[in-house]
Design an enzyme around this catalytic site. Structure first.
Site, PDB file in Angstrom:
ATOM      1  N   LYS A 189      -3.750  21.974  10.172  1.00 31.17           N
ATOM      2  CA  LYS A 189      -5.074  21.817  10.016  1.00 31.17           C
ATOM      3  C   LYS A 189      -6.122  22.573  11.106  1.00 31.17           C
ATOM      4  CE  LYS A 189      -6.911  18.006  11.543  1.00 31.17           C
ATOM      5  NZ  LYS A 189      -8.163  18.045  12.396  1.00 31.17           N
ATOM      6  N   ASN A 190      -5.612  22.471  12.228  1.00 28.96           N
ATOM      7  CA  ASN A 190      -6.551  22.815  13.324  1.00 28.96           C
ATOM      8  C   ASN A 190      -6.683  24.351  13.428  1.00 28.96           C
ATOM      9  OD1 ASN A 190      -7.508  20.251  13.732  1.00 28.96           O
ATOM     10  ND2 ASN A 190      -6.262  19.942  15.464  1.00 28.96           N
ATOM     11  N   ARG A 246     -16.296  17.963  12.378  1.00 28.88           N
ATOM     12  CA  ARG A 246     -16.751  18.472  13.603  1.00 28.88           C
ATOM     13  C   ARG A 246     -16.362  20.169  13.485  1.00 28.88           C
ATOM     14  NH1 ARG A 246     -18.408  16.408  17.854  1.00 28.88           N
ATOM     15  NH2 ARG A 246     -17.461  18.194  18.834  1.00 28.88           N
ATOM     16  N   CYS A 275     -17.868  11.078  17.567  1.00 29.86           N
ATOM     17  CA  CYS A 275     -17.175  10.461  16.395  1.00 29.86           C
ATOM     18  C   CYS A 275     -16.576   9.339  17.052  1.00 29.86           C
ATOM     19  CB  CYS A 275     -16.077  11.399  15.768  1.00 29.86           C
ATOM     20  SG  CYS A 275     -14.972  11.967  16.958  1.00 29.86           S
ATOM     21  N   ARG A 278     -18.044  13.963  22.317  1.00 32.79           N
ATOM     22  CA  ARG A 278     -17.740  15.470  22.051  1.00 32.79           C
ATOM     23  C   ARG A 278     -18.955  16.385  21.693  1.00 32.79           C
ATOM     24  NH1 ARG A 278     -13.048  15.090  17.163  1.00 32.79           N
ATOM     25  NH2 ARG A 278     -12.549  17.048  18.099  1.00 32.79           N
ATOM     26  N   PRO A 279     -19.496  16.680  23.088  1.00 33.35           N
ATOM     27  CA  PRO A 279     -20.681  17.638  22.914  1.00 33.35           C
ATOM     28  C   PRO A 279     -20.163  19.016  22.577  1.00 33.35           C
ATOM     29  CG  PRO A 279     -20.372  16.921  25.193  1.00 33.35           C
ATOM     30  CD  PRO A 279     -19.156  16.039  24.380  1.00 33.35           C
ATOM     31  N   VAL A 280     -21.088  19.823  22.236  1.00 31.66           N
ATOM     32  CA  VAL A 280     -20.727  21.362  22.263  1.00 31.66           C
ATOM     33  C   VAL A 280     -21.651  22.320  23.314  1.00 31.66           C
ATOM     34  CG1 VAL A 280     -20.108  21.118  19.888  1.00 31.66           C
ATOM     35  CG2 VAL A 280     -22.667  21.701  20.260  1.00 31.66           C
ATOM     36  N   ASP A 281     -21.935  21.409  24.446  1.00 31.64           N
ATOM     37  CA  ASP A 281     -22.752  22.209  25.349  1.00 31.64           C
ATOM     38  C   ASP A 281     -21.968  23.252  25.771  1.00 31.64           C
ATOM     39  OD1 ASP A 281     -20.860  20.390  26.322  1.00 31.64           O
ATOM     40  OD2 ASP A 281     -21.832  20.535  28.189  1.00 31.64           O
ATOM     41  N   ASP A 341      -3.637  14.625  20.414  1.00 30.74           N
ATOM     42  CA  ASP A 341      -3.414  14.374  19.063  1.00 30.74           C
ATOM     43  C   ASP A 341      -2.306  13.831  18.925  1.00 30.74           C
ATOM     44  OD1 ASP A 341      -5.972  15.613  18.769  1.00 30.74           O
ATOM     45  OD2 ASP A 341      -5.442  17.296  17.720  1.00 30.74           O
ATOM     46  N   ARG A 362      -7.596  13.339   5.832  1.00 29.54           N
ATOM     47  CA  ARG A 362      -8.215  14.658   6.490  1.00 29.54           C
ATOM     48  C   ARG A 362      -7.325  15.696   7.014  1.00 29.54           C
ATOM     49  NH1 ARG A 362     -11.108  13.350  11.419  1.00 29.54           N
ATOM     50  NH2 ARG A 362     -10.838  15.748  11.580  1.00 29.54           N
TER      51      ARG A 362
HETATM   52  C1  LIG Z   1     -10.542  20.841  14.715  1.00 28.42           C
HETATM   53  C2  LIG Z   1      -9.574  20.897  15.941  1.00 28.42           C
HETATM   54  O1  LIG Z   1      -9.124  21.850  16.392  1.00 28.42           O
HETATM   55  N1  LIG Z   1      -9.754  19.826  16.784  1.00 28.42           N
HETATM   56  C3  LIG Z   1      -8.958  19.798  17.974  1.00 28.42           C
HETATM   57  C4  LIG Z   1      -9.817  20.302  19.038  1.00 28.42           C
HETATM   58  O2  LIG Z   1     -10.942  19.608  19.275  1.00 28.42           O
HETATM   59  P1  LIG Z   1     -12.207  20.097  19.814  1.00 28.42           P
HETATM   60  O3  LIG Z   1     -12.175  21.781  19.931  1.00 28.42           O
HETATM   61  O4  LIG Z   1     -13.473  19.617  19.623  1.00 28.42           O
HETATM   62  O5  LIG Z   1     -12.177  19.951  21.461  1.00 28.42           O
HETATM   63  P2  LIG Z   1     -12.105  20.285  22.782  1.00 28.42           P
HETATM   64  O6  LIG Z   1     -11.103  21.180  23.174  1.00 28.42           O
HETATM   65  O7  LIG Z   1     -13.443  21.141  22.688  1.00 28.42           O
HETATM   66  O8  LIG Z   1     -12.519  19.142  23.749  1.00 28.42           O
HETATM   67  C5  LIG Z   1     -11.967  18.776  24.809  1.00 28.42           C
HETATM   68  C6  LIG Z   1     -12.711  18.066  25.857  1.00 28.42           C
HETATM   69  O9  LIG Z   1     -13.748  18.911  26.063  1.00 28.42           O
HETATM   70  C7  LIG Z   1     -14.997  18.199  25.754  1.00 28.42           C
HETATM   71  N2  LIG Z   1     -16.098  19.335  25.749  1.00 28.42           N
HETATM   72  C8  LIG Z   1     -15.768  20.066  24.569  1.00 28.42           C
HETATM   73  C9  LIG Z   1     -16.892  21.155  24.401  1.00 28.42           C
HETATM   74  C10 LIG Z   1     -17.952  21.253  24.856  1.00 28.42           C
HETATM   75  O10 LIG Z   1     -18.911  21.937  24.488  1.00 28.42           O
HETATM   76  N3  LIG Z   1     -17.992  20.201  25.672  1.00 28.42           N
HETATM   77  C11 LIG Z   1     -17.434  19.270  26.022  1.00 28.42           C
HETATM   78  O11 LIG Z   1     -17.565  18.251  27.053  1.00 28.42           O
HETATM   79  C12 LIG Z   1     -14.748  17.071  24.702  1.00 28.42           C
HETATM   80  O12 LIG Z   1     -15.811  16.352  24.461  1.00 28.42           O
HETATM   81  C13 LIG Z   1     -13.488  16.865  25.160  1.00 28.42           C
HETATM   82  O13 LIG Z   1     -13.724  15.780  25.916  1.00 28.42           O
HETATM   83  O14 LIG Z   1      -9.105  20.395  20.291  1.00 28.42           O
HETATM   84  C14 LIG Z   1      -8.959  18.778  20.416  1.00 28.42           C
HETATM   85  C15 LIG Z   1      -8.246  18.837  22.151  1.00 28.42           C
HETATM   86  O15 LIG Z   1      -6.919  19.324  21.946  1.00 28.42           O
HETATM   87  C16 LIG Z   1      -8.080  18.133  19.652  1.00 28.42           C
HETATM   88  O16 LIG Z   1      -7.754  16.801  19.997  1.00 28.42           O
HETATM   89  C17 LIG Z   1      -8.609  17.942  18.369  1.00 28.42           C
HETATM   90  O17 LIG Z   1      -7.826  17.842  17.038  1.00 28.42           O
HETATM   91  C1  LIG Z   2      -9.120  14.967  16.294  1.00 26.76           C
HETATM   92  C2  LIG Z   2      -8.780  15.774  15.405  1.00 26.76           C
HETATM   93  O1  LIG Z   2      -9.377  16.430  14.749  1.00 26.76           O
HETATM   94  P1  LIG Z   2     -11.206  16.686  14.757  1.00 26.76           P
HETATM   95  O2  LIG Z   2     -11.228  17.661  15.884  1.00 26.76           O
HETATM   96  O3  LIG Z   2     -11.249  17.622  13.519  1.00 26.76           O
HETATM   97  O4  LIG Z   2     -11.560  15.361  14.644  1.00 26.76           O
HETATM   98  C3  LIG Z   2      -7.267  15.610  15.197  1.00 26.76           C
HETATM   99  O5  LIG Z   2      -6.598  16.535  14.456  1.00 26.76           O
HETATM  100  O6  LIG Z   2      -6.540  14.893  15.718  1.00 26.76           O
END
Ligand SMILES: CC(=O)N[C@H]1[C@@H](OP(=O)(O)OP(=O)(O)OC[C@H]2O[C@@H](n3ccc(=O)[nH]c3=O)[C@H](O)[C@@H]2O)O[C@H](CO)[C@@H](O)[C@@H]1O
Ligand SMILES: C=C(OP(=O)(O)O)C(=O)O
Length: 431
Positions: free
Chosen positions: A22-23, A101, A125, A130-133, A314, A406
């Protein structure tokens, strides 16, 4: 809302097919926005999140054709052709982004190809804020102008994005993917340092290379990308899902069963394999994937979630389910997400003994879990409750399984084929 009913206690025996990740698929699909050629993805899993991404891409103007056989069992349509000939709309609306997301992964490609994008902020969530900063700061380093307005990210760039040296202060999977895609069409070289090394990130990089991108350091923490004027179409097969694999490996272990996981790759999941072996589970490579057997008891162990190659967050909830039935105590520490213990109170309703202190949980194994009505709060929490139900005495009903759909394809069919007493109860109210 569907529910899953399980009567636990049967050791699983048989074969479980593993699908595409999926990811990985959720990052590969938006890569089609980088070219007017056709991106053909095979081994695509059949999941609600994939449909959500397809709907999002369709409203940007991507044309799609679903083909392919069902050699892995179940649904046809594992091959998806995506053609972003003309991008008619650069807005990713709230209604689609809020469902998933990973929708934010259209931001980098849209900005790189069209010079502008308006993407709803994904918001938090159940597992964290989970910010995107980090995505946004890095895109700004490449020359993007970004404003937040009315819950939306408004991004534009005059001319092309410019190569930059970006050091991520924290490892981010989605951030690395967004920036890698953006950098493939930027002017000059981009270096991404402290980049995520997850196999799904490497999968995206290999696909981008097949589309004509120049990327060095794939699979390492430093990615070096030479921007190109354009990319072309390609054919690419999605990497097997290591989290689905790990989940079914735990299903074999928690039921003291013996299962072959077919279509997967054991090399993607060394930390999970090492942990399972520490617990006394037999894990061995087979020609078609791997075999997991737990004919003796399970010992407790300690894990800490970390970015790849560490133990994946995960898999934390699933491993915790296993530890509830292990002998001795286990300590689980979650370092990636601040709120990823939503499964704990539900597992405790089934008789598990767990104490959470901040980011750590102590799990004391019990001889038997007992079936109960439980509520799924997020994707992996849902799978941990299914796993607990497979091991528990009596009936477990997992409510709100839409989270499960999902990320897991035909979960009840795959488990039932190995002897589990499990069924989906369709469409009744979850409460
Ligand atoms: C669709 C997908 O691939 N989802 C995976 C992806 O989520 P996702 O890409 O959202 O996870 P990230 O690796 O970005 O997040 C890791 C950490 O960094 C923080 N963070 C991230 C981005 C940012 O701009 N700012 C910030 O503070 C997040 O809140 C979190 O605490 O990787 C995670 C960590 O392996 C997995 O659990 C999710 O299943
Ligand atoms: C947290 C997960 O997915 P998502 O980043 O899409 O929420 C996940 O696959 O466990």
């Amino acid at each position: 809302m569907d529910r899953i009913r399980i009567v636990g206690g049967t050791p699983l025996k048989g074969i479980i097919p593993i699908g595409g990740a999926k990811n990985a698929a959720l990052a590969l699909m938006p890569a089609c926005l980088l070219t007017d050629g056709t991106l053909t993805l095979s081994n695509l899993p059949h999941l609600v999140d994939i449909t959500t991404m397809a709907n999002l891409l369709a409203q940007h103007g991507v044309l799609m054709a679903l083909n392919g056989d069902s050699k892995n069992g179940g649904h046809t349509g594992r091959v998806l052709e995506l053609t972003a000939n003309t991008i008619g709309n650069t807005t990713a609306p709230y209604d689609l982004v809020r469902r998933m997301r990973a929708s934010v992964l259209v931001l980098g490609p849209l900005l790189a190809r069209c010079g502008q994008a308006r993407v709803s902020l994904p918001g938090g969530c159940a597992i964290g804020t989970r910010p995107v900063d980090l995505h946004l700061k890095a895109l700004e380093q490449m020359g993007a102008k970004i404003e937040l307005d009315g819950g939306y990210i408004n991004a534009h760039v005059d001319g092309r994005l410019k190569g930059a040296h970006i050091i991520f202060p924290q490892v981010t999977v989605g951030g690395t993917e967004n920036l890698m895609m953006a950098a493939t069409l930027a002017q000059g070289e981009t270096v991404l340092a402290n980049a995520a090394r997850e196999p799904e990130v490497a999968d995206l990089a290999h696909c981008l290379v097949a589309m004509g991108a120049k990327i060095e350091g794939i699979g390492t923490g430093t990615l070096r990308i030479q921007g190109a004027d354009s990319l072309h179409g390609a054919e690419y097969s999605v990497v097997p899902d290591r989290i689905e694999t790990g989940t079914y490996a735990v299903a074999a272990a928690i039921t003291r069963g013996d299962v072959e996981l077919v279509g997967t790759r054991m090399d993607l999941m060394e930390s999970v394999v090492k942990t399972l072996r520490e617990c006394g589970v037999t894990v061995e490579a087979t020609e078609r994937g791997m075999r997991v057997a737990a004919l003796d008891g399970i010992n407790g162990t300690d894990i800490m979630t970390e970015p790849f190659p560490g133990f994946p967050t995960d898999m934390q909830a699933q491993l915790m389910a296993l530890m509830t039935t292990a002998s001795g105590a286990s300590m689980i520490t979650e370092t990636i997400f601040e709120n990823r213990y939503m499964h704990v109170p539900e597992l405790m309703r089934m008789g598990a003994r767990i104490n959470v202190h901040g980011s750590s949980a102590i799990v004391r194994g019990v001889p038997k879990l007992s079936g109960a009505q439980v509520m799924a709060t997020d994707l992996r929490a849902s799978s941990s409750l299914i796993l607990a139900g497979l091991a528990a005495e009596g009936e477990t009903v997992v409510n709100r399984v839409y989270h499960l759909d999902r990320g897991y394809e035909r979960v009840e069919e795959k488990l039932a084929a190995c002897g589990a007493h499990i069924e989906r109860i369709k469409g009744e109210a979850a409460e």
